[in-house]
Every structure is written in C-alpha cells, then in structure tokens.
Design a protein around this motif. Structure first.
Motif, mmCIF file in Angstrom:
data_model
loop_
_atom_site.group_PDB
_atom_site.id
_atom_site.type_symbol
_atom_site.label_atom_id
_atom_site.label_comp_id
_atom_site.label_asym_id
_atom_site.label_seq_id
_atom_site.Cartn_x
_atom_site.Cartn_y
_atom_site.Cartn_z
ATOM 1 N N GLY A 1 0.788 -1.232 0.000
ATOM 2 C CA GLY A 1 0.000 0.000 0.000
ATOM 3 C C GLY A 1 0.814 1.272 0.000
ATOM 4 N N LEU A 2 2.135 1.175 -0.202
ATOM 5 C CA LEU A 2 2.942 2.400 -0.283
ATOM 6 C C LEU A 2 2.476 3.266 -1.446
ATOM 7 N N PRO A 3 2.419 4.569 -1.261
ATOM 8 C CA PRO A 3 2.023 5.431 -2.385
ATOM 9 C C PRO A 3 3.106 5.473 -3.450
ATOM 10 N N VAL A 4 2.682 5.543 -4.701
ATOM 11 C CA VAL A 4 3.618 5.716 -5.809
ATOM 12 C C VAL A 4 3.938 7.202 -5.913
ATOM 13 N N LEU A 5 5.226 7.550 -5.783
ATOM 14 C CA LEU A 5 5.653 8.947 -5.817
ATOM 15 C C LEU A 5 6.193 9.294 -7.200
ATOM 16 N N GLU A 6 5.879 10.501 -7.641
ATOM 17 C CA GLU A 6 6.358 10.969 -8.935
ATOM 18 C C GLU A 6 7.860 11.258 -8.863
ATOM 19 N N ALA A 7 8.585 10.818 -9.873
ATOM 20 C CA ALA A 7 10.024 11.090 -9.917
ATOM 21 C C ALA A 7 10.265 12.559 -10.233
ATOM 22 N N PRO A 8 11.182 13.202 -9.527
ATOM 23 C CA PRO A 8 11.503 14.592 -9.880
ATOM 24 C C PRO A 8 12.204 14.651 -11.225
ATOM 25 N N PRO A 9 12.192 15.806 -11.884
ATOM 26 C CA PRO A 9 12.929 15.922 -13.148
ATOM 27 C C PRO A 9 14.426 15.658 -12.935
ATOM 28 N N VAL A 10 15.056 15.083 -13.937
ATOM 29 C CA VAL A 10 16.498 14.865 -13.875
ATOM 30 C C VAL A 10 17.190 16.213 -14.022
ATOM 31 N N PRO A 11 18.072 16.586 -13.091
ATOM 32 C CA PRO A 11 18.725 17.902 -13.171
ATOM 33 C C PRO A 11 19.558 18.037 -14.442
ATOM 34 N N PRO A 12 19.700 19.268 -14.949
ATOM 35 C CA PRO A 12 20.537 19.481 -16.128
ATOM 36 C C PRO A 12 22.021 19.322 -15.790
ATOM 37 N N THR A 13 22.814 19.128 -16.819
ATOM 38 C CA THR A 13 24.256 18.970 -16.628
ATOM 39 C C THR A 13 24.930 20.341 -16.573
ATOM 40 N N THR A 14 25.820 20.518 -15.614
ATOM 41 C CA THR A 14 26.646 21.716 -15.512
ATOM 42 C C THR A 14 28.072 21.353 -15.916
ATOM 43 N N VAL A 15 28.633 22.093 -16.848
ATOM 44 C CA VAL A 15 29.973 21.801 -17.350
ATOM 45 C C VAL A 15 30.971 22.740 -16.683
ATOM 46 N N PHE A 16 31.981 22.158 -16.037
ATOM 47 C CA PHE A 16 33.035 22.948 -15.408
ATOM 48 C C PHE A 16 33.957 23.546 -16.470
ATOM 49 N N THR A 17 34.657 24.624 -16.085
ATOM 50 C CA THR A 17 35.763 25.117 -16.903
ATOM 51 C C THR A 17 36.914 24.120 -16.802
ATOM 52 N N PRO A 18 37.403 23.577 -17.915
ATOM 53 C CA PRO A 18 38.437 22.539 -17.837
ATOM 54 C C PRO A 18 39.737 23.075 -17.227
ATOM 55 N N PRO A 19 40.318 22.367 -16.276
ATOM 56 C CA PRO A 19 41.590 22.791 -15.693
ATOM 57 C C PRO A 19 42.771 22.311 -16.534
ATOM 58 N N GLN A 20 43.909 22.978 -16.370
ATOM 59 C CA GLN A 20 45.157 22.478 -16.923
ATOM 60 C C GLN A 20 45.674 21.358 -16.021
ATOM 61 N N PRO A 21 46.533 20.466 -16.532
ATOM 62 C CA PRO A 21 46.980 19.325 -15.712
ATOM 63 C C PRO A 21 47.553 19.707 -14.357
ATOM 64 N N SER A 22 48.251 20.859 -14.287
ATOM 65 C CA SER A 22 48.890 21.242 -13.022
ATOM 66 C C SER A 22 47.994 22.111 -12.146
ATOM 67 N N ASP A 23 46.798 22.472 -12.602
ATOM 68 C CA ASP A 23 45.899 23.330 -11.824
ATOM 69 C C ASP A 23 45.302 22.565 -10.643
ATOM 70 N N PRO A 24 44.951 23.281 -9.573
ATOM 71 C CA PRO A 24 44.180 22.625 -8.505
ATOM 72 C C PRO A 24 42.812 22.248 -9.050
ATOM 73 N N GLN A 25 42.365 21.033 -8.784
ATOM 74 C CA GLN A 25 41.144 20.552 -9.431
ATOM 75 C C GLN A 25 40.490 19.456 -8.619
ATOM 76 N N VAL A 26 39.208 19.228 -8.937
ATOM 77 C CA VAL A 26 38.466 18.122 -8.334
ATOM 78 C C VAL A 26 37.885 17.273 -9.444
ATOM 79 N N VAL A 27 37.648 16.000 -9.119
ATOM 80 C CA VAL A 27 37.058 15.052 -10.062
ATOM 81 C C VAL A 27 35.832 14.436 -9.401
ATOM 82 N N ALA A 28 34.678 14.560 -10.052
ATOM 83 C CA ALA A 28 33.444 14.013 -9.481
ATOM 84 C C ALA A 28 33.487 12.492 -9.464
ATOM 85 N N ARG A 29 33.167 11.889 -8.313
ATOM 86 C CA ARG A 29 33.141 10.435 -8.210
ATOM 87 C C ARG A 29 31.859 9.845 -8.777
#
Length: 449
Positions: free
Chosen positions: A131-159
């Motif tokens: 008897g659990l209610p069926v919940l509507e799925a939220p919209p899939v968020p849009p993609t945000t594109v980072f400014t590409p770093p140079q190899p030696s720049d401080p940077q993060v990588v999404a897991r």
C-alpha cells in the motif's frame, strides 16, 4: 636440535589430524559465498560520502527499509540523479513511497531538500510495504559543465553525479549536476571546509563559479592552504502567490532560483523552497523554463522564471510560449584559470524597491580569490551593460584605487538613480585586469510609482 624437530613433527601431525576429522565430520555442503551487490553499492570508505547516521526511526508497525549493504541515497529513482549520502548496511529508514516502476523506494530523509530520498530496491529489505504510495520522480537535473583545468591546476574530479550549487550548503539552489568523472578548476574552499568552489563559464552562470561537496569529489594538486571563500548571501526565500483553482502550476522539488529571465545568466529574484507552488503563465521557446506569477513586491512585472528541471507541473500541457526579457550582456573575455572573485556583500540587496527618480549609492564588496594581484595600474571597474537597456548610472568605468592581493577585498561604489518609469532594472559590472575579466557582479531593483 633433536627436541625441536620432534616438537615440530608433533604439531604438523596434530594439524593434519584436525583437518581430516573436520572434513569427515559433516556431510553439509559448503555455504555459498555472500552475494556481492553490483555497481550501486558505494565504493570503499574514503571514496564516498560519510554514511548517514541520523534518520527518523520508524514507529512500531510503520513501513521500514533496512539496507543490505552500503547503498547510495539519491535525489531521484535512478542512477541519473545525484547522491545525497550513503545508507550504511544494516541501517533502518522509514519508508514513504515507491517509484512507478517499483525499482526504488523513497525514505524519510531530512537532509534532502524535499525531506525524502531514494534507495535502489535491490539493496534493501522492506517490511510493511504493502500500500505504499507511488511517488512521482523529480525531473532529472541538467548537466553543468566545469571550466576545464590544466593538468597542473588545482582541481576536483566528481566520483559520481554531484550537485553544483550556488552556495556552500544544500539549502542553496543547484545550477545542475556534474557528471561522474567531470573535472573542475578549484578556486577555493568554504569557511567550514566542506565545499569546493569550482570555476564555471560566466556566460552560462553569471557569477562564474559553483560549489560541490568535498565528500563527493577527489582532489588533485590542491595547495596545503587553499583560499577560503566566504559564502555569498543567499537570496530570500519567498512563497509565490497561491495559484487560481485549476490553473497550471509548478511546484519546486528542490531549492530553486526564480530568475528575471529563462537562463542561469539572468539575476535571481527569489528562492522558492521545496514544495512552494506557483501559477504558470508561460514557457520559454525551448521548454526548459517556466514563467511563473510572482508578487509585484519582488518583480514589478509580476513574473519570474523557474528551471523546469527543478519543478513538477500540473495542467501545463497547453501553456503558451512567451517572449523572454532582454538577456544580460555576453562577456567577451571569459576569465582565465588564475583570475577569480566572489561577491562578499552588496547594498542595497537585489529586489529592493525604489520610488521613481530616487537616488542611491550602490556598493558591492568583492574578494580576490585568484592567484594574481589586481594592480591599480592595470585594472578597471567597468560597466558591462544594463537590464532592459535602461542604465541606472552615468559612470561607465573607474580605476581601482589600490592593489587588491589574493584574499583581499575591494568595495565598488557607484551612484545610481532609479528610472522615471516603473519596472525592474539593474546593471552588470566587472573588474578587469589587463583587459581580462576577473570579476562579474550585478544589481536588480524594483521601481514603483
């Protein structure tokens, strides 16, 4: 020596006897190894968000879910949605719903903006789920594109898919998501050390950067003492006017910026909290934005624009396409990797109401969070343009009065006059160094009779 050999021989003989007895003492088959869940299970500790430790406990008889193993808790019912955290194996959560295809369960999750989040059904044991209610799925968020770093720049990588937000916290609206493996140029860290500020093209997001949780990314080339960036003041949360009965509506599924136009390059008027509902008046030509009705206290035109990826709609099938307001000016010189700033404060705040013809001093305090000093000899404060082509100031540019080193702040002060007509107005300003834009900021005012 002889005694030592005798002792070793005795031990070996004893072990062999034990093994033979164990092999003969039971006819039961060897138990099958525990099944290893597939890819949805979170990676090793240290490569995932910390396990969620505080969840509402289901009352006796209430529907409940127990995680079979560490499992990602997502904002929607598929791996396309970002991860809020991890439910540790054995943890129990209160069930609140199920997806339409019955592959994900929704659980009570206070850390999520909507108060609930989703767990893959393959990695859960549930009780009382009939008897659990069926919940509507939220919209899939849009993609945000980072400014590409140079190899030696401080940077993060999404897991994994991760929200890119307008401030360092889950109550700040999201610009979109960064895809698994996306690399972003780091310009600083939040005061609490929990969020990285990452460069985004200011032609897409006006302020030029967004925030990602440190728990959802890997770091590379980060200096020992990264620049600490103060959080900008979040726009006020405002509840839109109640919709007319039967009217098309949009309901926020997350904290969502309601902007002056259909794009993240337009200024923010208000923030709508999860669950806030507004009447839809129109949509953008590409269908990516809804025009919603607002109070004239926050928008003189009575309208604002909400990203369709952060709202659920009803009765919106026949909403007409409406014209968009004039877009902000395009920045001809995108900032480089070593140049960056943030807005520390501004006065008056966006959305302030003025009488026609009123004069006021507009001030912005900006912080240099790049690696280059803004030298007074080579820097300018420049007006980029005006909202709806109606300037508020007679000044087009002015020199910096002092050098601004990394970590220092500078106050920009511009005398302005409200127009003699009612409406929404504003100006776009920048700091340039050697003709390269390093800082971008704006104001928005409401003018009434």
């Amino acid at each position: 020596m002889k005694n030592r050999k005798s002792i070793l021989l005795f031990i070996v003989s004893l072990l062999v006897a034990v093994f033979l007895l164990a092999a003969c003492s039971s006819n039961e088959p060897t138990p099958a190894p525990t099944e290893v869940p597939p890819v949805e299970v979170a990676p090793d500790e240290g490569a995932v968000p910390e396990a969620v430790t505080v969840l509402p406990t289901p009352a006796a008889g209430e529907p409940s879910l127990t995680a079979k193993a560490n499992v990602n808790v997502r904002s929607g019912p598929s791996q396309q949605y970002p991860v809020y955290g991890v439910l540790a194996g054995g943890q129990v959560a209160k069930l609140v719903g199920i997806s339409a295809d019955k592959t994900y369960f929704a659980v009570d999750f206070p850390l999520a903006p909507t108060g609930s989040a989703w767990i893959d059904a393959k990695f859960a044991v549930v009780t009382g789920a009939d008897g659990l209610p069926v919940l509507e799925a939220p919209p899939v968020p849009p993609t945000t594109v980072f400014t590409p770093p140079q190899p030696s720049d401080p940077q993060v990588v999404a897991r994994q898919e991760v929200y890119v937000r307008s401030g360092p916290g889950t109550t700040f609206p999201a610009y979109g998501i960064a895809k698994d493996g996306a690399r972003g140029l780091v310009i600083g860290i939040s005061e609490d050390g929990n969020w990285w500020a990452v460069r985004i093209n200011p032609e897409v997001v006006g302020v030029g950067f967004g925030w990602v949780s440190v728990n959802l990314v890997d770091e590379e080339n980060i200096p020992e003492n990264p620049t600490v960036i103060k959080a900008s003041v979040a726009p006020q949360n405002v509840t839109p006017p109640p919709p007319a009965e039967g009217a098309p509506t949009a309901t926020a599924t997350d904290y969502v910026n309601v902007r002056s136009g259909p794009g993240t390059n337009y200024p923010t008027l208000i923030v709508a909290a999860p669950g806030a509902t507004a009447e839809i008046a129109g949509k953008s030509a590409d269908g990516a934005w809804w025009q919603v009705k607002l109070s004239t206290e926050v928008s003189t035109s009575g309208f604002g624009w909400a990203n369709s990826a952060y709202v659920s709609t009803q009765n919106a099938e026949n909403v007409p396409v409406v014209d968009s307001p004039t877009a902000p000016p395009t920045n001809p010189n995108p900032p480089s990797g070593t140049n960056a700033c943030i807005l520390v404060s501004q006065n008056p705040a966006d959305g302030t109401v003025f009488k026609m013809g009123a004069t006021f001093a507009m001030t912005w305090e900006v912080e240099n969070v790049g690696t280059d000093t803004w030298t007074a000899a080579n820097s300018l404060v420049t007006k980029l343009g005006a909202v709806v082509d109606q300037p508020l100031s007679a000044v087009d540019s002015m020199p910096l009065t002092q050098d601004v080193a990394t970590g220092a702040t500078y106050v920009v002060k511009v005398p302005m006059t409200a127009p003699d007509t009612a409406g929404q107005f504003g100006e776009y300003w920048s700091v340039t160094l050697n003709d390269q834009l390093v800082c971008y900021f704006y104001n928005v005012i409401q003018v009434q009779e």
